[in-house]
Scaffold this motif. Structure first.
Motif, PDB file in Angstrom:
ATOM      1  N   SER A   1       0.832  -1.200   0.000  1.00 17.57           N
ATOM      2  CA  SER A   1       0.000   0.000   0.000  1.00 17.57           C
ATOM      3  C   SER A   1       0.870   1.255   0.000  1.00 17.57           C
ATOM      4  O   SER A   1       1.935   1.286   0.608  1.00 17.57           O
ATOM      5  N   LEU A   2       0.371   2.270  -0.670  1.00 17.88           N
ATOM      6  CA  LEU A   2       1.044   3.568  -0.669  1.00 17.88           C
ATOM      7  C   LEU A   2       0.367   4.539   0.287  1.00 17.88           C
ATOM      8  O   LEU A   2       0.775   5.697   0.388  1.00 17.88           O
ATOM      9  N   ARG A   3      -0.623   4.072   1.007  1.00 20.05           N
ATOM     10  CA  ARG A   3      -1.360   4.927   1.940  1.00 20.05           C
ATOM     11  C   ARG A   3      -0.429   5.512   2.999  1.00 20.05           C
ATOM     12  O   ARG A   3       0.401   4.815   3.558  1.00 20.05           O
ATOM     13  N   GLY A   4      -0.609   6.785   3.236  1.00 18.08           N
ATOM     14  CA  GLY A   4       0.114   7.440   4.311  1.00 18.08           C
ATOM     15  C   GLY A   4       1.482   7.979   3.950  1.00 18.08           C
ATOM     16  O   GLY A   4       2.051   8.750   4.713  1.00 18.08           O
ATOM     17  N   ARG A   5       2.020   7.613   2.812  1.00 17.77           N
ATOM     18  CA  ARG A   5       3.377   8.073   2.478  1.00 17.77           C
ATOM     19  C   ARG A   5       3.423   9.568   2.210  1.00 17.77           C
ATOM     20  O   ARG A   5       4.264  10.269   2.751  1.00 17.77           O
ATOM     21  N   SER A   6       2.532  10.045   1.376  1.00 15.46           N
ATOM     22  CA  SER A   6       2.550  11.484   1.111  1.00 15.46           C
ATOM     23  C   SER A   6       2.008  12.257   2.311  1.00 15.46           C
ATOM     24  O   SER A   6       2.419  13.388   2.562  1.00 15.46           O
ATOM     25  N   GLY A   7       1.119  11.645   3.080  1.00 18.45           N
ATOM     26  CA  GLY A   7       0.624  12.278   4.305  1.00 18.45           C
ATOM     27  C   GLY A   7       1.733  12.469   5.317  1.00 18.45           C
ATOM     28  O   GLY A   7       1.783  13.488   6.022  1.00 18.45           O
ATOM     29  N   ALA A   8       2.648  11.506   5.397  1.00 24.02           N
ATOM     30  CA  ALA A   8       3.793  11.619   6.304  1.00 24.02           C
ATOM     31  C   ALA A   8       4.699  12.771   5.887  1.00 24.02           C
ATOM     32  O   ALA A   8       5.276  13.460   6.731  1.00 24.02           O
ATOM     33  N   ILE A   9       4.805  13.006   4.590  1.00 22.35           N
ATOM     34  CA  ILE A   9       5.609  14.129   4.093  1.00 22.35           C
ATOM     35  C   ILE A   9       4.945  15.448   4.492  1.00 22.35           C
ATOM     36  O   ILE A   9       5.608  16.362   4.988  1.00 22.35           O
ATOM     37  N   THR A  10       3.632  15.530   4.319  1.00 20.58           N
ATOM     38  CA  THR A  10       2.896  16.736   4.704  1.00 20.58           C
ATOM     39  C   THR A  10       3.057  17.019   6.190  1.00 20.58           C
ATOM     40  O   THR A  10       3.283  18.166   6.595  1.00 20.58           O
ATOM     41  N   LYS A  11       2.952  15.989   7.017  1.00 23.53           N
ATOM     42  CA  LYS A  11       3.104  16.168   8.462  1.00 23.53           C
ATOM     43  C   LYS A  11       4.517  16.629   8.816  1.00 23.53           C
ATOM     44  O   LYS A  11       4.698  17.481   9.682  1.00 23.53           O
ATOM     45  N   ALA A  12       5.527  16.087   8.154  1.00 19.02           N
ATOM     46  CA  ALA A  12       6.911  16.493   8.422  1.00 19.02           C
ATOM     47  C   ALA A  12       7.135  17.952   8.003  1.00 19.02           C
ATOM     48  O   ALA A  12       7.852  18.691   8.677  1.00 19.02           O
ATOM     49  N   ILE A  13       6.511  18.361   6.901  1.00 16.08           N
ATOM     50  CA  ILE A  13       6.621  19.758   6.471  1.00 16.08           C
ATOM     51  C   ILE A  13       5.983  20.668   7.526  1.00 16.08           C
ATOM     52  O   ILE A  13       6.552  21.704   7.889  1.00 16.08           O
ATOM     53  N   THR A  14       4.835  20.266   8.040  1.00 14.89           N
ATOM     54  CA  THR A  14       4.165  21.040   9.080  1.00 14.89           C
ATOM     55  C   THR A  14       5.031  21.114  10.334  1.00 14.89           C
ATOM     56  O   THR A  14       5.172  22.189  10.940  1.00 14.89           O
ATOM     57  N   ARG A  15       5.624  19.999  10.736  1.00 15.39           N
ATOM     58  CA  ARG A  15       6.515  20.004  11.913  1.00 15.39           C
ATOM     59  C   ARG A  15       7.684  20.956  11.697  1.00 15.39           C
ATOM     60  O   ARG A  15       8.093  21.680  12.607  1.00 15.39           O
ATOM     61  N   GLY A  16       8.242  20.971  10.496  1.00 17.77           N
ATOM     62  CA  GLY A  16       9.355  21.873  10.185  1.00 17.77           C
ATOM     63  C   GLY A  16       8.955  23.330  10.258  1.00 17.77           C
ATOM     64  O   GLY A  16       9.724  24.177  10.707  1.00 17.77           O
ATOM     65  N   THR A  17       7.733  23.630   9.840  1.00 13.15           N
ATOM     66  CA  THR A  17       7.225  24.998   9.924  1.00 13.15           C
ATOM     67  C   THR A  17       7.083  25.411  11.385  1.00 13.15           C
ATOM     68  O   THR A  17       7.542  26.490  11.781  1.00 13.15           O
ATOM     69  N   VAL A  18       6.466  24.544  12.183  1.00 11.74           N
ATOM     70  CA  VAL A  18       6.258  24.840  13.604  1.00 11.74           C
ATOM     71  C   VAL A  18       7.598  25.008  14.322  1.00 11.74           C
ATOM     72  O   VAL A  18       7.752  25.869  15.178  1.00 11.74           O
ATOM     73  N   ALA A  19       8.582  24.200  13.944  1.00 15.96           N
ATOM     74  CA  ALA A  19       9.904  24.262  14.576  1.00 15.96           C
ATOM     75  C   ALA A  19      10.754  25.421  14.059  1.00 15.96           C
ATOM     76  O   ALA A  19      11.856  25.645  14.547  1.00 15.96           O
ATOM     77  N   GLY A  20      10.273  26.134  13.050  1.00 19.42           N
ATOM     78  CA  GLY A  20      11.015  27.275  12.516  1.00 19.42           C
ATOM     79  C   GLY A  20      12.117  26.897  11.554  1.00 19.42           C
ATOM     80  O   GLY A  20      13.010  27.694  11.284  1.00 19.42           O
ATOM     81  N   ARG A  21      12.057  25.693  10.992  1.00 16.74           N
ATOM     82  CA  ARG A  21      13.094  25.274  10.037  1.00 16.74           C
ATOM     83  C   ARG A  21      12.893  25.882   8.659  1.00 16.74           C
ATOM     84  O   ARG A  21      13.829  25.973   7.881  1.00 16.74           O
ATOM     85  N   TRP A  22      11.662  26.249   8.347  1.00 15.48           N
ATOM     86  CA  TRP A  22      11.326  26.894   7.082  1.00 15.48           C
ATOM     87  C   TRP A  22      10.018  27.647   7.263  1.00 15.48           C
ATOM     88  O   TRP A  22       9.295  27.427   8.232  1.00 15.48           O
ATOM     89  N   PRO A  23       9.699  28.530   6.327  1.00 16.83           N
ATOM     90  CA  PRO A  23       8.485  29.327   6.470  1.00 16.83           C
ATOM     91  C   PRO A  23       7.222  28.518   6.161  1.00 16.83           C
ATOM     92  O   PRO A  23       7.289  27.444   5.541  1.00 16.83           O
ATOM     93  N   ASP A  24       6.105  29.070   6.562  1.00 19.84           N
ATOM     94  CA  ASP A  24       4.816  28.479   6.250  1.00 19.84           C
ATOM     95  C   ASP A  24       4.624  28.485   4.733  1.00 19.84           C
ATOM     96  O   ASP A  24       5.106  29.380   4.049  1.00 19.84           O
ATOM     97  N   GLY A  25       3.954  27.494   4.229  1.00 22.53           N
ATOM     98  CA  GLY A  25       3.655  27.455   2.802  1.00 22.53           C
ATOM     99  C   GLY A  25       4.616  26.634   1.972  1.00 22.53           C
ATOM    100  O   GLY A  25       4.565  26.700   0.740  1.00 22.53           O
ATOM    101  N   MET A  26       5.486  25.863   2.616  1.00 23.49           N
ATOM    102  CA  MET A  26       6.401  25.014   1.848  1.00 23.49           C
ATOM    103  C   MET A  26       5.578  23.946   1.115  1.00 23.49           C
ATOM    104  O   MET A  26       4.756  23.275   1.722  1.00 23.49           O
ATOM    105  N   PRO A  27       5.802  23.794  -0.181  1.00 25.21           N
ATOM    106  CA  PRO A  27       5.038  22.797  -0.931  1.00 25.21           C
ATOM    107  C   PRO A  27       5.621  21.401  -0.740  1.00 25.21           C
ATOM    108  O   PRO A  27       6.802  21.241  -0.415  1.00 25.21           O
ATOM    109  N   SER A  28       4.789  20.402  -0.945  1.00 27.03           N
ATOM    110  CA  SER A  28       5.293  19.032  -0.915  1.00 27.03           C
ATOM    111  C   SER A  28       6.212  18.850  -2.124  1.00 27.03           C
ATOM    112  O   SER A  28       5.892  19.319  -3.220  1.00 27.03           O
TER     113      SER A  28
END
Length: 145
Positions: free
Chosen positions: A78-105
């Motif tokens: 199954s490919l379920r959850g793979r791209s969702g995990a990327i989205t969640k990691a991008i969100t974590r990076g935004t919250v942690a200040g590693r990059w600005p809001d709005g980073m695309p997948s």
């Protein structure tokens, strides 16, 4: 006043932006929402193995990660959850200040255009300019391991 910082290390640019923000209450400080090698490296290090493999396959495939390679030898994975995990990691990076809001997948699912009903992913596409960035990030990670 306009200040442009180019080709500076990511951590230095973030510190400078924070400093400007503290001293200029009426000024807005924006960082571009583009993937850089340091940002890509941080994302790859924050991903679960299966999601990281998706990005690696897209890089190794020069912008294309075929679903059959990701689903395994028998094609039943199954490919379920793979791209969702990327989205969640991008969100974590935004919250942690590693990059600005709005980073695309860095990858987008592609579906079979000839199947009008339930869409099963046929693969993932990565833009050509991102292939170069993520390849460099993978090289940095692989050298450090």
């Amino acid at each position: 006043m306009r200040i442009i910082i180019e080709d500076a290390p990511e951590d230095l640019a973030l510190e400078i932006a924070a400093l400007i923000g503290r001293h200029a209450s009426h000024e807005s400080v924006t960082l571009n929402a583009d993937w850089t090698v340091p940002r890509a490296e941080m994302l790859l290090r924050d991903l679960p193995t299966t999601a990281g493999r998706l990005i690696r396959e897209a890089v190794l495939g020069d912008g294309w990660a075929a679903a059959e390679r990701l689903r395994g030898a028998d094609g039943s994975g199954s490919l379920r959850g793979r791209s969702g995990a990327i989205t969640k990691a991008i969100t974590r990076g935004t919250v942690a200040g590693r990059w600005p809001d709005g980073m695309p997948s860095p990858v987008q699912a592609q579906y079979d255009p000839d199947v009008p009903s339930y869409q099963r992913t046929v693969g993932y596409r990565m833009a050509d300019d991102l292939v170069t960035v993520f390849r460099a990030a993978m090289d940095r990670i692989d050298r450090k391991v």
